[in-house]
Structures are given as structure tokens and as C-alpha cells.
Design an enzyme around this catalytic site. Structure first.
Site, mmCIF file in Angstrom:
data_model
loop_
_atom_site.group_PDB
_atom_site.id
_atom_site.type_symbol
_atom_site.label_atom_id
_atom_site.label_comp_id
_atom_site.label_asym_id
_atom_site.label_seq_id
_atom_site.Cartn_x
_atom_site.Cartn_y
_atom_site.Cartn_z
ATOM 1 N N SER A 199 0.994 -1.100 -0.063
ATOM 2 C CA SER A 199 -0.043 -0.042 0.037
ATOM 3 C C SER A 199 1.086 1.272 -0.044
ATOM 4 O O SER A 199 1.597 1.551 0.859
ATOM 5 C CB SER A 199 -1.015 0.037 1.166
ATOM 6 O OG SER A 199 -1.696 1.084 1.273
ATOM 7 N N HIS A 224 -1.337 -1.072 -4.645
ATOM 8 C CA HIS A 224 -2.599 -0.621 -3.930
ATOM 9 C C HIS A 224 -2.449 0.866 -3.645
ATOM 10 O O HIS A 224 -1.658 1.303 -2.778
ATOM 11 C CB HIS A 224 -2.694 -1.464 -2.753
ATOM 12 C CG HIS A 224 -4.096 -1.394 -2.052
ATOM 13 N ND1 HIS A 224 -5.113 -1.952 -2.302
ATOM 14 C CD2 HIS A 224 -4.356 -0.521 -0.897
ATOM 15 C CE1 HIS A 224 -6.269 -1.750 -1.493
ATOM 16 N NE2 HIS A 224 -5.788 -0.741 -0.827
ATOM 17 N N ASP A 239 -4.703 3.948 -2.415
ATOM 18 C CA ASP A 239 -5.562 4.309 -1.444
ATOM 19 C C ASP A 239 -6.051 5.753 -1.681
ATOM 20 O O ASP A 239 -5.363 6.848 -1.346
ATOM 21 C CB ASP A 239 -5.307 4.338 0.039
ATOM 22 C CG ASP A 239 -5.291 2.772 0.739
ATOM 23 O OD1 ASP A 239 -6.079 2.143 0.355
ATOM 24 O OD2 ASP A 239 -3.994 2.386 1.206
ATOM 25 N N MET A 270 -8.695 8.717 -0.604
ATOM 26 C CA MET A 270 -9.679 9.089 0.572
ATOM 27 C C MET A 270 -10.146 10.638 0.328
ATOM 28 O O MET A 270 -9.225 11.372 -0.108
ATOM 29 C CB MET A 270 -8.931 9.164 1.810
ATOM 30 C CG MET A 270 -8.218 7.829 2.257
ATOM 31 S SD MET A 270 -7.386 7.673 3.582
ATOM 32 C CE MET A 270 -6.513 6.051 3.718
ATOM 33 N N HIS A 294 -8.038 1.827 -4.696
ATOM 34 C CA HIS A 294 -9.337 1.491 -3.615
ATOM 35 C C HIS A 294 -9.813 3.030 -3.184
ATOM 36 O O HIS A 294 -9.030 3.668 -2.625
ATOM 37 C CB HIS A 294 -8.443 0.879 -2.274
ATOM 38 C CG HIS A 294 -9.427 0.685 -1.238
ATOM 39 N ND1 HIS A 294 -8.651 0.598 0.185
ATOM 40 C CD2 HIS A 294 -10.724 0.812 -0.813
ATOM 41 C CE1 HIS A 294 -9.832 0.288 1.277
ATOM 42 N NE2 HIS A 294 -11.041 0.582 0.581
ATOM 43 N N MET A 336 -12.022 5.262 -1.330
ATOM 44 C CA MET A 336 -12.827 5.506 0.122
ATOM 45 C C MET A 336 -13.397 6.767 -0.185
ATOM 46 O O MET A 336 -13.070 7.741 0.719
ATOM 47 C CB MET A 336 -11.688 5.558 1.144
ATOM 48 C CG MET A 336 -11.250 4.146 1.392
ATOM 49 S SD MET A 336 -9.797 3.812 2.521
ATOM 50 C CE MET A 336 -8.547 3.750 1.003
ATOM 51 N N MET A 375 -12.119 -5.213 4.346
ATOM 52 C CA MET A 375 -11.290 -4.330 5.239
ATOM 53 C C MET A 375 -11.142 -5.086 6.765
ATOM 54 O O MET A 375 -11.994 -5.303 7.606
ATOM 55 C CB MET A 375 -12.165 -3.088 5.525
ATOM 56 C CG MET A 375 -12.196 -2.248 4.262
ATOM 57 S SD MET A 375 -10.740 -1.607 3.598
ATOM 58 C CE MET A 375 -9.738 -0.967 4.763
ATOM 59 N N ASP A 407 -7.098 -6.074 3.497
ATOM 60 C CA ASP A 407 -6.576 -4.726 3.465
ATOM 61 C C ASP A 407 -6.856 -4.214 5.098
ATOM 62 O O ASP A 407 -7.911 -3.817 5.571
ATOM 63 C CB ASP A 407 -7.449 -3.767 2.734
ATOM 64 C CG ASP A 407 -6.940 -2.401 2.582
ATOM 65 O OD1 ASP A 407 -5.679 -2.327 3.003
ATOM 66 O OD2 ASP A 407 -7.310 -1.607 1.710
HETATM 67 C C1 DX5 Z 1 -6.742 1.834 5.189
HETATM 68 C C2 DX5 Z 1 -6.184 1.643 3.695
HETATM 69 C C3 DX5 Z 1 -5.266 0.522 3.565
HETATM 70 C C4 DX5 Z 1 -3.946 0.876 4.446
HETATM 71 C C5 DX5 Z 1 -3.024 -0.384 4.957
HETATM 72 O O1 DX5 Z 1 -7.773 2.892 4.983
HETATM 73 O O2 DX5 Z 1 -7.145 1.267 2.993
HETATM 74 O O3 DX5 Z 1 -4.830 0.202 2.405
HETATM 75 O O4 DX5 Z 1 -3.013 1.686 3.579
HETATM 76 O O5 DX5 Z 1 -2.198 0.064 5.798
HETATM 77 P P1 DX5 Z 1 -1.540 -1.057 6.779
HETATM 78 O O6 DX5 Z 1 -1.082 -2.173 6.190
HETATM 79 O O7 DX5 Z 1 -0.489 0.097 7.599
HETATM 80 O O8 DX5 Z 1 -2.650 -1.354 7.640
HETATM 81 ZN ZN ZN Z 2 -6.807 0.107 0.945
#
Ligand code: DX5
Ligand code: ZN
Length: 220
Positions: free
Chosen positions: A9, A34, A36, A38, A67, A69, A138, A176
Site C-alpha cells: 500500500s 495498492h 488508497d 480518501m 481503492h 474511499m 477491510m 486490507d
Molecule cells: C486503510 C487503507 C489500507 C492501508 C493499509 O484505510 O485502505 O490500504 O494503507 O495500511 P496498513 O497495512 O498499514 O494497515
Molecule cells: Zn486500501
């Protein structure tokens, strides 16, 4: 032997040395990137957006797994396709018309993923599982890296695996949040196909070795 995929990630990367970290992943045994995204509304945090993804995609030589969010993700499906996403995952909790959203993602040329928050039961996917390429399970509440893994995830993975088998669906199971050497083997045993890991990889002293370590655990 299992062929579990590892998806570092980028949220845990050093954003001032992003190209270095991308090249590290390119040269490693990792399978996917990956990413993220947000919006500060669906989750209580803002990560990064389109310009950063565009530059990541310039250097990334592996599958780009995005991903989202964000609320109302339908607004940006074509944008993420144009930016180079190969897999686009939306949250179950953010989609009023999930079936339609999945078709729109596929029509834009991407694989379609659905993320489930820790409180959302697997059974909510019963009538749409055949249309889902990837379920992002999740194992923390989305919004932040570095959180503690929620133990109930193992049971949810097993339930999802049973649903996929029952419906003969092509769906991959991705985990994740809080993934590490402490839970990787048990997750794979429960049915996980893809392990996302941020902090465990990037906060380690040798991220390339840590990716290899996860890959080896997952292959046992
Ligand atoms: C959380 C993200 C994850 C995050 C995982 O909202 O969707 O992808 O980056 O990070 P770790 O592995 O540090 O929990
Ligand atoms: Zn993620």
C-alpha cells in the site's frame, strides 16, 4: 502451493521519495500496487488524488489496484480508468446502486472491486457476488494505515470464500489493513488471494526483504 498476491500500500510510502519506493516495488516480488484514495467525507482522512496517481502510473510496472474511499464514486470511474487504474474498488457502503456501478467500471475497461467495512456482513454481497472481480475485505476501519488488525476478519474471509464457492463466482479475496507476518498465513488458510500491506512493508528496515517474507509465508 498457493499463489497469493502481495499488494504494497503506497499510503505508507515516503511521498518525498515516491519514485524510489515505486522502483523498489517494481524490482521486488510484489504483485500489485495498492493505491488508497480518501476524500475526507467517506473516511475521516484525505490521502492524495489524481495528479499523484497519474505520476505513480508513469513509473509503476505492475497492476494498479485503486481503492476508493470516497462518496458517490460513480462520478470518477472514467477518470480513474484514464489515469491507468487496472482494478477499481468502491465501498459497498458508498454505493446506492452497486450493481450498476460495477457494470460502469467494467465498461470502462477495469476489473471491478467492492470493499466491505468491518461491520458489513458478507451476506450483503449474496446477490451481486458473480459480478465482482475482487472483494476488498477491510480488516481495519478504513481511513488510516498502521492500525491494529481486527480478528473477526478470519471468520468473514471464510464466509466469503464459502459464498464464492457456492455461487461459483470468479471473485478474488483481498485483505486490507494491519496485515503482517503475524496473520498472513492464517488469512491465506481462510481463503485470502491478495494481501495488502502498508506499514509492515514500508516501516521495516528492508522493504524488499519484507515483501519476500510475506510472499514466502503466503506460499506455504
Ligand atoms: C486503510 C487503507 C489500507 C492501508 C493499509 O484505510 O485502505 O490500504 O494503507 O495500511 P496498513 O497495512 O498499514 O494497515
Ligand atoms: Zn486500501
Amino acid at each position: 502451493m498457493s499463489t497469493t498476491l502481495i499488494a504494497p500500500s503506497i499510503l505508507a510510502a515516503d511521498f518525498a521519495n515516491l519514485q524510489r519506493d515505486i522502483e523498489m516495488i517494481n524490482a521486488s516480488e510484489a504483485d500489485w500496487f495498492h493505491i488508497d484514495i480518501m476524500d475526507g467525507v467517506f473516511v475521516p482522512n484525505i490521502s492524495f488524488g489524481m495528479p499523484v496517481l497519474r505520476d505513480i502510473a508513469k513509473h509503476a510496472k505492475k497492476t494498479i489496484d485503486v481503492h476508493l474511499m470516497i462518496v458517490d464514486p460513480d462520478r470518477y470511474v472514467q477518470t480513474f480508468a484514464d489515469l491507468g487504474a487496472n482494478i477499481l474498488t468502491v465501498h459497498y457502503e458508498a454505493c446506492a446502486h452497486l450493481h450498476r456501478t460495477l457494470q460502469v467500471i467494467k465498461a470502462a475497461g477495469m476489473k471491478a472491486g467492492v470493499a466491505l467495512n468491518p461491520h458489513t456482513p458478507v451476506s450483503h454481497l449474496e446477490d451481486v457476488i458473480q459480478d465482482i472481480d475482487l472483494v476488498c475485505m477491510m480488516s481495519v476501519n478504513p481511513g488510516f494505515g498502521g492500525q491494529q488488525f481486527i480478528e473477526n476478519t478470519y471468520d468473514k474471509v471464510a464466509a466469503l470464500k464459502a459464498l464464492i464457492t457456492k455461487k461459483n463466482a470468479p471473485t478474488l479475496i483481498e485483505i486490507d489493513g494491519g496485515v503482517s507476518d503475524k496473520n498472513a498465513a492464517q488469512l491465506v488458510q481462510a481463503g485470502a488471494d491478495v494481501l495488502v500491506a502498508g506499514s509492515f512493508i514500508f516501516k521495516s528496515s528492508n522493504p524488499t526483504e519484507t515483501i519476500k517474507e510475506l510472499k514466502d509465508i503466503a506460499a506455504r
